[in-house]
Design a protein around this motif. Structure first.
Motif, PDB file in Angstrom:
ATOM      1  N   VAL D  51     -29.425  13.971   3.165  1.00  0.00           N
ATOM      2  CA  VAL D  51     -30.418  14.982   3.523  1.00  0.00           C
ATOM      3  C   VAL D  51     -30.345  16.159   2.544  1.00  0.00           C
ATOM      4  N   TYR D  52     -29.144  16.649   2.310  1.00  0.00           N
ATOM      5  CA  TYR D  52     -28.976  17.793   1.402  1.00  0.00           C
ATOM      6  C   TYR D  52     -29.027  17.318  -0.055  1.00  0.00           C
ATOM      7  N   GLY D  53     -28.572  16.078  -0.290  1.00  0.00           N
ATOM      8  CA  GLY D  53     -28.732  15.488  -1.614  1.00  0.00           C
ATOM      9  C   GLY D  53     -27.555  15.649  -2.564  1.00  0.00           C
ATOM     10  N   LEU D  54     -26.353  15.820  -2.034  1.00  0.00           N
ATOM     11  CA  LEU D  54     -25.180  15.813  -2.913  1.00  0.00           C
ATOM     12  C   LEU D  54     -24.811  14.364  -3.245  1.00  0.00           C
ATOM     13  N   ARG D  67     -20.796  16.717  -4.969  1.00  0.00           N
ATOM     14  CA  ARG D  67     -21.316  17.676  -5.953  1.00  0.00           C
ATOM     15  C   ARG D  67     -22.841  17.557  -6.063  1.00  0.00           C
ATOM     16  N   GLY D  68     -23.457  18.637  -6.538  1.00  0.00           N
ATOM     17  CA  GLY D  68     -24.882  18.639  -6.853  1.00  0.00           C
ATOM     18  C   GLY D  68     -25.105  17.924  -8.168  1.00  0.00           C
ATOM     19  N   ARG D 171     -29.403  21.374  -6.923  1.00  0.00           N
ATOM     20  CA  ARG D 171     -28.951  21.240  -8.316  1.00  0.00           C
ATOM     21  C   ARG D 171     -27.474  21.544  -8.529  1.00  0.00           C
ATOM     22  N   ARG D 172     -27.034  22.726  -8.035  1.00  0.00           N
ATOM     23  CA  ARG D 172     -25.650  23.132  -8.308  1.00  0.00           C
ATOM     24  C   ARG D 172     -25.190  24.126  -7.257  1.00  0.00           C
ATOM     25  N   LEU D 173     -23.877  24.180  -7.092  1.00  0.00           N
ATOM     26  CA  LEU D 173     -23.272  25.173  -6.210  1.00  0.00           C
ATOM     27  C   LEU D 173     -23.694  26.553  -6.685  1.00  0.00           C
ATOM     28  N   ILE D 239     -22.406  28.223   2.875  1.00  0.00           N
ATOM     29  CA  ILE D 239     -22.321  27.738   1.502  1.00  0.00           C
ATOM     30  C   ILE D 239     -23.747  27.493   1.017  1.00  0.00           C
ATOM     31  N   THR D 240     -23.991  27.754  -0.259  1.00  0.00           N
ATOM     32  CA  THR D 240     -25.340  27.671  -0.812  1.00  0.00           C
ATOM     33  C   THR D 240     -25.363  26.890  -2.109  1.00  0.00           C
ATOM     34  N   TYR D 241     -26.293  25.973  -2.214  1.00  0.00           N
ATOM     35  CA  TYR D 241     -26.593  25.316  -3.484  1.00  0.00           C
ATOM     36  C   TYR D 241     -27.984  25.764  -3.922  1.00  0.00           C
ATOM     37  N   ALA D 242     -28.182  25.790  -5.231  1.00  0.00           N
ATOM     38  CA  ALA D 242     -29.443  26.261  -5.796  1.00  0.00           C
ATOM     39  C   ALA D 242     -30.361  25.100  -6.119  1.00  0.00           C
TER      40      ALA D 242
END
Lengths: 339, 339, 339, 339
Positions: D51-54, D67-68, D171-173, D239-242
């Motif tokens: 769902v989040y896509g890591l 990881r992203g 994409r990334r942390l 926690i946030t990923y961009a």
């Protein structure tokens, strides 16, 4: 060998406005589906489902039925395994049963009718007929609505299927583009048989129509026809599904890039119709587009066709991109070249 | 004091489907314009032109005529200086002169007609009539198309005016929302007088309709009506122009923020109709929306209205935002409260 | 005639990694400003302010000082009227006064120093020096921060100026691109004088560097240099400001189209650096870019330069767009051709 | 029971500027990874991957490494099965081995050190230490770079992994947020131990810091701390990923909606830092954000912290959304309430 049919009623079209001289016709509700051929059925199906983001709703014989997540019908694309490529037929749904009968009467009067068939997995009784360039069309009213199985039901009940986000995740069938030797004949055919309106067209310096864009409803076009210089007939140029936002077209480009799909041209904005476009070839070679039209609609009942000259077309697309040569030559099935 | 008119033909509506039992009606082509009142004419005009991004096309008397850059008519908003706010009238354009006459006959049979007027700067002869809640509607066919002056001509000739990029730079009139004491009566009125189709509606636990969304064409709605609990009649909820992309709605929010415009709610996505919305109050208090519908259209001729229950509505908007209380109470003109 | 300067310390660069062999250098904080020449000062200023969307912060002599709405310094572009075009100088701001002194010492040791000047309207004392191809650089720490006048104060106090939405409304200076005969020498210069890191580069089949991208901070590049085949020296390729979203790049394309600005290429995505780009020529001919990098940053302290081969470059941009020939030849000032 | 540590060096912070009085510190390169606990390990893993896509890069013991798609390290999230939720530790990568040693010396002098460990699947030797509120931090330089297996290699070699487009496809942390009883102590800790800069903060009417945003590089923040009113210590906020574009945040909202993920608030734009945000709870209850910062960076070496007053905060988020109460109370692990 192609012969001009007897049924072209070009007198019914006003030369100035390119419109039917009668009241607007609302008999045809919308473009319904295309049947395309593929000679690489496994690869094509993988492309349409996993990369382009359609959903399979059924199979029968050599055909797989597919649709975008907000297409309300059972299918909008029937993908049929074959030894070639191109379009088998295109279907439009009428506004009512009575409207279907009116259209069939008009088509029969034009002399281009083929006859009734019993439909397929996706719809009921349909009437087929032929374009002057040999493409097969059909009209139907009885349709089968998509009923999402468990797992595909949307969180919001005003869309046809859940937004799955798979691949380019295109929303709904938008339009298609045919190739034809004589675009003017196709214009007469579309306005006469379907009651389509011409919204934009290209008038070449030699006086011929180079391309013509049609609609039966408020979309600015659901069908386009452009000139085929190959000498072949009945060929197919592309099929297009719509996404909600231009950013999804850009995202689709990355999806195609990562999946090794051949990108022919785009993303860019067409001068004609203003569509934000991206063209790729599915594995068997049929051209497929992802597009976004923004909020553009033709609401005006007396819209006057926009005519582009050859000089205007030479400026390229909206932001100056030169039209790629293959866009004028590549169609399916490919043309045999005897070199 | 409001009295129920005699003309409500609710028997013409199928209770199950909320649709007219006849063939679809295509007599009305599209929503044409609204006339709104402002008691802060200078501030309102500055908002609509410099912040919202409409273009002035003319003035007469106390009124300024305005339009979005791709509205094809002379105006879609007539802003009239007054000592109050709210809607004076709303106009719809018919598909033809014959269609206008058919509609007028139907409306006169319903008993809600007011009569003909000679039009204004933006269009010719129009027929006015009244909704059960007292709102004034008009129908017209003869219109005046916008002719861009030097400096406003677009680079691409298939849009009505150049994309100027000023303020929120809204593209075209999209829809409007009225308040009414009895939404069911309004439903009968819209389907009977305009031939509108119901696309979505709210059925309250008490059995009343809480809201109803209508369309005369392929847009998923051009008019909405929601319940007025104030006891007042003929009130106005909001007017909406469309932008091409959701990102423009977000950009508009920054434009409003920087210009001190009151943002009531959004940007967010409505559960009903899926519209990406942003609501503000123009300086005089009329509610104004910037919206994007993505590629959503109602192409299906036999669309079944989506009915939302009160329980479903309590989930809030599409992504969970709770509906702000003022959205259920604020309308124009404001209601006198004697506490 | 250009002679190789004595100060090239190529031994300080690791041939494998193209990085300085020492600890990372943080002396230079960021790209500060460019001074560009225009021989059409009125038209260029109108472009930069009304179409590109910069804000004027001051004038002195033949120069106008400009900046993006979130540039924190007094200016990021100094536009100077002249009889030619191109770049007069580029300024970088150091991380501290002590860092400035360290850099000046290193530059003087390299033998490419010019000397100190007293600054201009936008900053204090600065040290100038020369690139191997003849471009003038300067370093400074004392700067003048932009203080928004009444009417330009932002609604949110964490941005430098209100988001005005005028024209392309670019946010901040992003990077610039120089042309040079010998890219390898420029690489040694940038790493030696500024402590820049190489993030990406093109290695031609003939062994030469065809292009090189540098950064002094977490942006993936703030400067690029590409090969000049013209025989001229010290030429300028383009200046770039960033917008927040790709959709703003698309919107900028429409703004440019409507304002008659020449669009050279784009919008499209670069393979190198992944930038979503759009290149135009301002009225005097200097190339100007609007770009968006998404969330791309170089956070990795030991980033290894990405090297692209000539074969890889022949694939075109990220989604297949062929690089337009003028992108390899057009620079400012233009080169005299005596044919 | 929490006792104030002896090592708080608040004298090193300038009260006016909230910055260290020394030259800027570049010892810490970037936020590296978080270790989070879940008491629903299967559901949490399904959320983060599908769902989040890591992407999963390894497993060991009770932990899965994730990881992203553009995170360059082996992992940025270590998800560990447990009987509770919250953060086990957070890791930052230093700019060099020497920088790591400098930081450890400073931390040991502060008296908050825990000691060295041998790392895990994702990195080598690391030094752990404790925040005044009890959170565990670690610093490391030796890391393991992600090496994409066959099938995950990107089409363009300047990104870490192919863009797979799965789920929200972050994409990334980007950053994380802790809760703490005393935000001022946390400020001293972050500036003292990591050399972080304060970019924005909330000063409550009672004189306390209500929240504080920090960065070690050009991102406008990589860590935030907000006041915990629960009496508990060492708790985690989010926690946030961009993602690259705001439109992807909107798309993520639809993905979350369709997958039954609880959306707490958003999408909307924070007034503080201007982040376009969307907050959800992963199945075990840890708050997770999808965010886009546009082109916002802190390039200015002498950035002055922005201080927001309580009155300013009462205006809500950037476009007026009221901050949802749970945003001030929900943290992980949850606090036992004995009602």
């Amino acid at each position: 060998m192609y012969t001009e049919p007897a049924w072209i009623r070009s007198e019914a079209i006003d030369e100035e406005s390119n419109q039917l001289t009668e009241e607007p016709c609302f008999d045809v509700a919308h473009l319904g589906h295309l049947e395309l051929l593929t000679n690489k059925p496994e690869e094509s199906l993988d492309f349409f489902v996993n990369v382009y983001g359609l959903t399979e709703s059924g199979r029968e014989g050599d055909s797989v039925y597919l649709r975008g997540w907000d297409d309300y019908e059972f299918h909008t694309l029937k993908l049929t395994a074959s030894n070639t490529t191109g379009m088998v037929h295109v279907g439009y749904r009428t506004s009512s049963q009575a409207a279907l009968e009116r259209r069939v009467a008009a088509i029969e009067a034009m002399g281009c009718g083929i006859g009734w068939n019993e439909g397929d997995l996706g719809h009921g009784r349909a009437y087929r007929f032929r374009s002057p360039d040999g493409h097969v069309f059909e009209l139907y009213y009885d349709t089968r609505k998509y009923e999402p199985p468990e797992g595909e039901r949307p969180a919001l009940k005003n869309i046809a299927q859940r937004f799955h986000g798979r691949g380019a995740a295109v929303r709904r069938l938008d339009h298609f583009n045919l190739l034809a030797t004589d675009v003017s004949q196709m214009r007469d055919f579309m306005t006469g048989a379907l009651g389509s309106r011409v919204t934009e067209q290209i008038r070449l310096d030699n006086g011929r129509l180079g391309g013509c864009w049609f609609t039966v409803n408020n979309k600015s076009y659901d069908m386009a026809v452009t000139e085929d210089h190959s000498g072949a007939h009945g060929r197919f140029h592309h099929i297009t599904y719509a996404v909600d936002q231009r950013d999804e077209v850009l995202r689709a480009a990355d999806i195609f890039l990562e999946n090794g799909v051949f990108i022919e041209t785009g993303p860019h904005k067409h001068a004609i119709q203003g569509t934000f476009f991206l063209y790729v070839y599915e594995p068997a070679g049929n051209r497929v587009e992802v597009a976004n039209a923004g909020a553009r609609l033709i609401l005006q009942p007396d819209w006057q066709p926009i005519t582009w000259t050859e000089a205007e077309r030479k400026k390229g697309q909206a932001w100056g991109l030169k039209t790629i040569p293959s866009f004028h030559s590549h169609g399916t099935p490919p043309v045999e070249t005897s070199k």
